[in-house]
Design an enzyme around this catalytic site. Structure first.
Site, PDB file in Angstrom:
ATOM      1  N   GLY A   1       0.850  -1.200   0.000  1.00 29.91           N
ATOM      2  CA  GLY A   1       0.000   0.000   0.000  1.00 29.91           C
ATOM      3  C   GLY A   1       0.878   1.240   0.000  1.00 29.91           C
ATOM      4  O   GLY A   1       0.497   2.279   0.549  1.00 29.91           O
TER       5      GLY A   1
ATOM      6  N   TYR B   1     -15.900  -1.149   7.024  1.00 27.47           N
ATOM      7  CA  TYR B   1     -14.495  -0.864   7.310  1.00 27.47           C
ATOM      8  C   TYR B   1     -14.177  -1.211   8.771  1.00 27.47           C
ATOM      9  O   TYR B   1     -13.183  -1.892   9.060  1.00 27.47           O
ATOM     10  CB  TYR B   1     -14.236   0.624   7.041  1.00 27.47           C
ATOM     11  CG  TYR B   1     -12.868   1.138   7.403  1.00 27.47           C
ATOM     12  CD1 TYR B   1     -11.727   0.675   6.765  1.00 27.47           C
ATOM     13  CD2 TYR B   1     -12.715   2.136   8.372  1.00 27.47           C
ATOM     14  CE1 TYR B   1     -10.473   1.184   7.082  1.00 27.47           C
ATOM     15  CE2 TYR B   1     -11.471   2.653   8.694  1.00 27.47           C
ATOM     16  CZ  TYR B   1     -10.351   2.172   8.043  1.00 27.47           C
ATOM     17  OH  TYR B   1      -9.119   2.676   8.367  1.00 27.47           O
TER      18      TYR B   1
ATOM     19  N   ASP C   1       2.758  -2.003  -4.279  1.00 26.71           N
ATOM     20  CA  ASP C   1       1.380  -1.524  -4.482  1.00 26.71           C
ATOM     21  C   ASP C   1       0.949  -1.909  -5.877  1.00 26.71           C
ATOM     22  O   ASP C   1       1.745  -2.421  -6.659  1.00 26.71           O
ATOM     23  CB  ASP C   1       1.302   0.007  -4.299  1.00 26.71           C
ATOM     24  CG  ASP C   1      -0.077   0.436  -3.783  1.00 26.71           C
ATOM     25  OD1 ASP C   1      -1.076  -0.140  -4.246  1.00 26.71           O
ATOM     26  OD2 ASP C   1      -0.143   1.331  -2.930  1.00 26.71           O
TER      27      ASP C   1
HETATM   28  C1  AKB Z   1     -11.518   6.884   7.763  1.00 23.82           C
HETATM   29  O1  AKB Z   1     -12.032   7.986   7.944  1.00 23.82           O
HETATM   30  O2  AKB Z   1     -12.100   5.926   7.251  1.00 23.82           O
HETATM   31  C2  AKB Z   1     -10.091   6.686   8.236  1.00 23.82           C
HETATM   32  C3  AKB Z   1     -10.032   6.114   9.616  1.00 23.82           C
HETATM   33  C4  AKB Z   1     -10.534   6.896  10.748  1.00 23.82           C
HETATM   34  O3  AKB Z   1      -9.548   5.042   9.800  1.00 23.82           O
HETATM   35  N1  AKB Z   1      -9.385   7.913   8.179  1.00 23.82           N
END
Ligand code: AKB
Length: 332
Positions: free
Chosen positions: A12, A147, A38
């Protein structure tokens, strides 16, 4: 400087953090291979001119094995990730890159006997149930974004590989990272970076979160320092292992706007929250990072005021003729 990391690979390396970490590692250690890996095109950037570049997709486990073996890698930093906002647009891709990518890195590390693996986690592991202020390392984790889910999985996988296979895995939970070299790609905290560019080029920015949105943030020099410090730390002192909070500064979108406005009189701003507000609302205001401080000496250097000055100095230089406003203070 002598290092205890051996040959290093940064996966990355074209990203916001990877690009600066790779350069910092190359400057820090003499005579050490730091491979920038990357899937971006290596066209002309100093990152590729000053060291080896390896074309690699973290989802290609065979390719990863070949590169790690071929370069005789001792330490891997895996920074490949789809961030929160982009991840909500494409949760399947976020799962693949973040979770399968972490798994591939750990598996290759285990199979090839790599010494150390460092992977950033994020404040996105937290959900709205935990204390908002000074959120501890060890709390109930129920993130609302894909995420966040992948980052919790990454922390647990890392801990498992350490516990079961004795693989030296280290992870820290980064807040929003602010920098002027490479743009962040698809995070909820991206407004903190975008506001500087827009302030300088247009004199205006429309924040995509509410004015009172308070989040933990960090300036890039501190972010790079935290990753290197954790990587270099004595393994015997690391009890947290894969869930270190790292605090630095914490401010609202309104406080950031007013701090930029202290240097640019004509800067105007609005707040038009969109889908990212919900993600921001589910994250802490600030984190308790006592474990990082005591176990590996974490100590940030930048606060809001110092960071804003440094960002404006560097971006004014970088944006050159595109800057359309007068800076009313002597910044340099
Ligand atoms: C995001 O905003 O997704 C990232 C994080 C807080 O991990 N910057």
């Amino acid at each position: 400087m002598e290092n205890n990391l051996g040959n290093i690979m940064v996966i990355g390396a074209c990203g916001q953090i990877g690009s600066e970490l790779t350069t910092a590692l190359r400057e820090r250690y003499d005579e050490v291979k730091v491979i920038a890996a990357d899937k971006c095109a290596p066209g002309g950037q100093d990152l590729f001119e000053n060291g080896t570049y390896s074309s690699l997709n973290v989802l290609d486990r065979g390719g990863l094995k070949e590169e790690v073996e071929g370069h005789d890698i001792d330490t891997i930093f895996n920074l490949a990730a789809i961030l929160s906002a982009k991840g909500e647009k494409n949760p399947q891709l976020a799962f693949e890159v973040n979770t399968v990518g972490a798994y591939n890195t750990l598996e290759i590390g285990r199979k090839l006997g790599v010494d150390k693996i460092i992977m950033p986690s994020s404040i996105a592991v937290f959900g709205p149930e935990v204390p908002k202020d000074d959120t501890p390392d060890e709390v109930y984790l129920k993130p609302r974004s894909m995420y966040g889910v992948t980052k919790v999985a990454g922390e647990l996988l890392g801990y498992y590989y350490w516990d079961k296979y004795d693989l030296d895995v280290r992870e820290l939970r980064l807040p929003g990272v602010i920098s002027h070299k490479t743009l962040p790609g698809g995070g909820t905290t991206d407004y903190a970076v975008e506001s500087f560019y827009s302030a300088l080029t247009d004199g205006h920015y429309d924040f995509f979160v509410r004015e009172d949105t308070r989040l933990p943030m960090m300036y890039m020099p501190d972010c790079v320092k935290s990753l290197i410090q954790l990587a270099e730390a004595d393994p015997g002192s690391l009890h947290g292992r894969t869930n270190y909070n790292v605090g630095s500064m914490s401010f609202t979108a309104g406080e950031l706007a007013r701090e930029i406005g202290r240097h640019i009189d004509e800067f105007s701003y609005d707040f038009s929250p969109d889908y990212r507000q919900e993600l921001a609302d589910s994250w802490p205001n600030s984190v308790d990072d006592r474990s990082a401080r005591t176990e590996w000496g974490w100590q940030p250097e930048y606060d809001l005021e110092k960071m804003v000055r440094d960002m404006l100095v560097n971006l004014e230089r970088k944006l050159g003729d595109d800057v359309s406003v007068e800076l009313n203070t002597q910044l340099a």
